[in-house]
Scaffold this active site. Structure first.
Site, short mmCIF file in Angstrom:
data_model
loop_
_atom_site.label_atom_id
_atom_site.label_comp_id
_atom_site.label_asym_id
_atom_site.label_seq_id
_atom_site.Cartn_x
_atom_site.Cartn_y
_atom_site.Cartn_z
N ILE A 1 -10.86 -7.72 -4.77
CA ILE A 1 -10.71 -8.59 -5.89
C ILE A 1 -9.80 -7.95 -6.99
O ILE A 1 -9.48 -6.40 -6.99
CB ILE A 1 -11.68 -8.22 -6.60
CG1 ILE A 1 -12.15 -9.96 -8.04
CG2 ILE A 1 -12.68 -7.53 -7.43
CD1 ILE A 1 -13.18 -9.83 -8.88
N THR A 2 -8.89 -8.12 -7.28
CA THR A 2 -7.73 -8.20 -9.00
C THR A 2 -8.20 -8.51 -10.50
O THR A 2 -8.72 -10.21 -10.02
CB THR A 2 -6.33 -8.84 -8.23
OG1 THR A 2 -6.64 -10.44 -8.87
CG2 THR A 2 -5.75 -8.51 -6.71
N GLY A 3 -7.29 -7.72 -10.96
CA GLY A 3 -8.47 -8.44 -12.02
C GLY A 3 -9.98 -8.31 -12.13
O GLY A 3 -10.50 -9.18 -12.69
N ALA A 4 -10.24 -7.32 -12.18
CA ALA A 4 -11.98 -7.01 -12.13
C ALA A 4 -11.74 -5.33 -13.13
O ALA A 4 -13.19 -5.32 -13.64
CB ALA A 4 -12.61 -6.47 -10.89
N GLY B 1 -12.96 -9.16 -18.14
CA GLY B 1 -13.62 -10.76 -18.08
C GLY B 1 -14.26 -10.88 -17.28
O GLY B 1 -15.24 -10.73 -16.17
N TYR C 1 2.04 -20.57 -18.71
CA TYR C 1 1.11 -20.77 -18.21
C TYR C 1 0.05 -21.81 -17.18
O TYR C 1 -0.06 -21.24 -16.21
CB TYR C 1 -0.21 -19.97 -19.17
CG TYR C 1 -2.00 -19.56 -18.82
CD1 TYR C 1 -1.56 -18.84 -17.78
CD2 TYR C 1 -2.55 -20.86 -19.30
CE1 TYR C 1 -3.68 -18.09 -17.53
CE2 TYR C 1 -4.07 -20.56 -18.66
CZ TYR C 1 -4.23 -19.14 -17.79
OH TYR C 1 -5.70 -19.22 -17.21
#
Ligand SMILES: NC(=O)c1ccc[n+]([C@@H]2O[C@H](COP(=O)([O-])OP(=O)(O)OC[C@H]3O[C@@H](n4cnc5c(N)ncnc54)[C@H](OP(=O)(O)O)[C@@H]3O)[C@@H](O)[C@H]2O)c1
Length: 330
Positions: A50-53, A56, A207
């Site tokens: 998982i990325t961005g772990a 958030g 975005y």
């Protein structure tokens, strides 16, 4: 705390029993955060990346997935933040859980390529890839590859990472690829004549374009993966109180603080992600857009398969230069 879960199918009942055993194990524990995943089944021995772990939604999802028994590997761009996230996940789950860490700045294609090479070298089997990292930037910036930053992090990084890991995912089938998109894609269009946002740049519009790109990417990926046993889905987490948009100055920071009372917790925002990664209910669903554990219609533009194919080809070209450099170095 526990939301009503999806109805239990007769097939897969055994898996759900395992789920309930785990839920009893965690309910009333000192770690209530972990309870978010209790409507999902156990995923013992599944290898999940998982990325961005580090923060958030990704961090909350990582905690839940680790609690469900996954062999978890998290990706972060800062060694310190990634180490802290790993420690936090281990502390939340306990019982000797291990969390592997990978360091990669997803704005750099060379870094994404290194990450993929490290993952392939380490894992003979990869069951789930979660492309979750993402951000919004108020001002236009270019990456080392000469790509506008939001596009590079939010769209090209998941595109390239998924492509580089695809063979391993196919070998590991049944496998899943999940990408964190957003309802913000509604009304957006892909600016094919100004992909690098040279003519105009507005942070939120940009975005939204990248979140539309996440859905189009999922559509085309699912088409290409048809019959391989690898599914590709994406989802909207809701408005979630995270570190999102805290990097764009005092006014935006204040805006996010004002929105906090109407925002979800990261744990709630991660529920659909954890469900997509683990539930037998979606084992055979691919190319879909979800919100609150239900398949939802995406915008007409997001459902345009011609646009999805066109975006795929252009994305391949946008990643080709770094591919040639990587080949020349090896
Ligand atoms: N929050 C919302 O309301 C909302 C709504 C819809 C969709 N989403 C999506 O949800 C996903 C997660 O966002 P979040 O809300 O959880 O925000 P967040 O708290 O800011 O987390 C973003 C994560 O992405 C990582 N990241 C950002 N740029 C990176 C880069 N260049 N290389 C590697 N990692 C990078 C961050 O790492 P660092 O710790 O290093 O910064 C962090 O772990 C995003 O894709 C976002 O678009 C969020």
């Amino acid at each position: 705390m526990k939301e009503p879960g999806p109805s239990l199918p007769t097939a897969g009942r055994k898996t759900y029993d395992a789920r309930f055993r785990r839920s009893r194990q965690f309910e009333g524990s000192a770690h209530p955060r972990v309870a978010i995943a209790l409507d999902c089944c156990a995923v013992n021995d599944k290898q999940i990346l998982i990325t961005g772990a580090t923060n958030g939604i990704g961090l909350a999802a990582a905690e839940a997935l680790a609690a469900l028994g996954a062999n978890l590997a998290i990706v972060g761009r800062s060694k310190t933040r990634t180490r802290i996230a790993s420690a936090r996940i281990r502390a939340a789950v306990g019982r000797g859980t291990t969390v592997a860490t990978f360091i990669a700045d997803l704005s750099s294609q060379a870094s994404v390529r290194r990450l993929a090479a490290e993952v392939l070298a380490r894992y003979p089997k990869l069951d789930v890839l979660i492309n979750n990292a993402g951000a919004m930037y108020g001002t236009r910036q270019l990456t080392k590859d000469g790509i506008e930053l939001t596009w590079a992090v939010n769209h090209l990084a998941p595109f390239l990472l998924s492509k580089l890991l695809l063979h391993r995912l196919k070998e590991s089938a049944p496998a899943r690829i999940i990408t964190t998109a957003s309802q913000a894609h509604q009304g957006a269009h892909i600016p094919f004549d100004d992909l690098n946002a040279e003519r105009s740049y507005r942070g939120f519009s940009r975005y939204c374009e990248t979140k539309l790109a996440n859905i189009l990417f999922t559509t085309e990926l699912a088409r290409r993966l048809d019959g391989t046993g690898v599914t590709a889905n994406c989802f909207h987490p809701g408005l979630v109180a995270t570190g999102f948009n805290r990097n764009n100055g005092v006014l935006m920071d204040l805006g996010m603080t004002i929105l906090r009372p109407v925002s979800r917790s990261p744990e709630k925002g991660a529920e659909t992600l954890v469900w997509l990664a683990t539930s037998p209910d979606v084992a055979n669903v691919s190319g879909a857009y979800f919100s609150d554990q239900e398949q939802r219609p995406s915008s007409p533009e997001a459902q345009d398969t011609e646009t999805a194919g066109r975006l795929w080809e252009i994305s391949e070209r946008q990643c080709a230069v770094s591919g040639r450099s990587a080949e020349a170095r090896s």
